[in-house]
Enzyme design. Structure first.
Site, PDB file in Angstrom:
ATOM      1  N   HIS A 142      -0.222   9.043   1.231  1.00  0.00           N
ATOM      2  CA  HIS A 142      -0.601   8.446  -0.061  1.00  0.00           C
ATOM      3  C   HIS A 142      -0.977   6.980   0.127  1.00  0.00           C
ATOM      4  CE1 HIS A 142       0.243   7.787  -4.528  1.00  0.00           C
ATOM      5  NE2 HIS A 142       0.293   6.550  -4.053  1.00  0.00           N
ATOM      6  N   GLU A 143      -0.144   6.227   0.846  1.00  0.00           N
ATOM      7  CA  GLU A 143      -0.398   4.793   1.032  1.00  0.00           C
ATOM      8  C   GLU A 143      -1.586   4.553   1.962  1.00  0.00           C
ATOM      9  OE1 GLU A 143       0.982   2.701  -0.899  1.00  0.00           O
ATOM     10  OE2 GLU A 143       2.359   4.208  -1.724  1.00  0.00           O
ATOM     11  N   HIS A 146      -4.598   4.838  -0.089  1.00  0.00           N
ATOM     12  CA  HIS A 146      -4.864   3.575  -0.788  1.00  0.00           C
ATOM     13  C   HIS A 146      -5.632   2.615   0.123  1.00  0.00           C
ATOM     14  CE1 HIS A 146      -2.980   4.006  -4.630  1.00  0.00           C
ATOM     15  NE2 HIS A 146      -1.741   4.127  -4.180  1.00  0.00           N
ATOM     16  N   GLU A 193      -3.710   6.189  -8.460  1.00  0.00           N
ATOM     17  CA  GLU A 193      -2.522   6.884  -7.984  1.00  0.00           C
ATOM     18  C   GLU A 193      -2.779   8.380  -7.857  1.00  0.00           C
ATOM     19  OE1 GLU A 193       0.686   5.766  -6.976  1.00  0.00           O
ATOM     20  OE2 GLU A 193      -0.633   4.036  -6.767  1.00  0.00           O
TER      21      GLU A 193
END
Length: 373
Positions: A142-143, A146, A193
């Site tokens: 997930h990060e 980003h 997100e």
């Protein structure tokens, strides 16, 4: 147990068999609203120059020194299992430069990717202690998602502006101006997100692990007391339940948040995982990074508009249903709003009665008008 990295002589080989996505563009997994906003920003003349100029005003250097001095940097010597996950995620998403990652002492489960020049990833001890290996792999992915999307730039600005809004709260107009920007950035960030959740799934390639991680963030480390289907049913109830008053309260509740509600994130991710788009990505059909320069802003906006139109039409939220009905010309506005808010009287309104002129006029003219809703 071999981690699949050092022992086999390969630095960036995943610890279990998963598909890799060479040259993948972040457009592959970005939510339509997130993608259209980013494409438009990136196409603005001088956009990069403006943000580089802002870097001198933002406390990025201070943040980097803070984490370096008061957190634990992930490496082969420290939190080695997280370091393996980080390199693994960068390998899967083909991110050439592995961003620095820190573990910060904080019982609150959280993770973030910040930085203007270069992204850095920070996870809290609360999150590390809460999640198992596969759940944590999805979070690290997930990060990294980003970072690949360039979200760290806007996240850093959001953090700075939020802090600034507190400092100038005593200046009415100044605070209002800053909070207007913060509100807009938060709306974008909530969509980002959803994009990063998709990136986490592409890295972990284990939907159940992603679901478990979101459930734990919502309800703590009590998996034996929780159920994925029941958790997703909460999202269904949240969207469809209540009347127009509840729809307004949902909007007010989400405005100050940087993240969507957890049940909503779980439902959105499951829906995407079951879509044809996800299957095509897993089959190796996805946009490449070297095609990003040819991306059309108009096409991205059109895709975003189509997504929202489809969302409004399929939504079970009372407010969205009202918007759809009104757009289709189905009924009287006042009557629908009154019924949406539960009605203001106990008695149903009676239709107007016209004067009867004789038996021959009772065939249908005196019946109340039909409500096709």
């Amino acid at each position: 147990m071999s981690d699949g990295h050092e022992h086999n002589g390969h630095e960036h080989v995943p610890s279990r068999q998963r598909r890799r996505f060479p040259g993948i563009s972040s457009r592959t997994y970005e939510h339509p609203a997130d993608r259209s906003a980013l494409v438009a920003l990136r196409k603005l003349s001088g956009f990069d120059t403006v943000f580089k100029a802002l870097s001198g005003l933002l406390p990025e250097r201070s943040l980097r020194l803070l984490f370096l001095s008061d957190s634990v940097r992930v490496s082969d010597q420290q939190f080695a299992h997280l370091n393996v996950m980080l390199r693994d995620a960068c390998y899967i998403l083909d991110l050439e430069k592995v961003p620095p990652m820190y573990v910060n002492q904080d019982p609150q489960p959280n993770a973030m990717c910040i930085g203007l020049d270069e992204p850095i990833i920070v996870v809290t001890t609360g999150l590390v202690e809460l999640l198992d290996e596969e759940e944590m792999r999805a979070v690290v992915g997930h990060e990294v998602g980003h970072a690949l999307s360039g979200h760290s730039v806007y996240r850093t600005i959001l953090l700075f502006l939020t802090s600034l809004a507190v400092r100038v709260a005593w200046i009415p107009l100044g605070n209002l101006a800053i909070m207007a920007i913060v509100t807009g950035l938060r709306e974008w960030f909530r969509k980002s997100e959803l994009s990063a959740d998709r990136a986490g799934l592409l890295v972990g390639q284990d939907l159940q692990a992603s679901m478990r991680g979101l459930m734990k963030i919502a309800g703590g480390n009590h998996l034996h007391e929780m159920n994925v289907d029941a958790f997703l049913a909460q999202a269904e109830e949240y969207e469809a339940g209540g009347d127009l008053r509840d729809s307004v309260l949902k909007i007010l509740n989400v405005l100050p948040r940087s993240h969507p509600f957890t049940t909503v994130r779980a439902a959105e991710l499951k829906k995407w995982a079951e879509s044809r788009d996800y299957q095509r990505i897993m089959d190796g059909h996805y946009p490449r990074r070297d095609e990003d320069k040819d991306t059309s802003v108009r096409d991205s906006w059109r895709e975003s508009a189509n997504h929202y139109s489809s969302h409004v039409k399929s939504s079970k939220d009372p407010l969205m249903k009202l918007v759809t009905d009104l757009a289709g010309g189905a009924g009287d506005l006042g009557d629908r709003v009154r019924r949406g808010f539960g009605g203001f009287t106990n008695a149903s309104p009676k239709p107007p009665q016209g004067p009867k002129t004789g038996p021959s006029d009772s065939s249908g003219d005196d019946r109340p008008p039909r409500d096709d809703s």
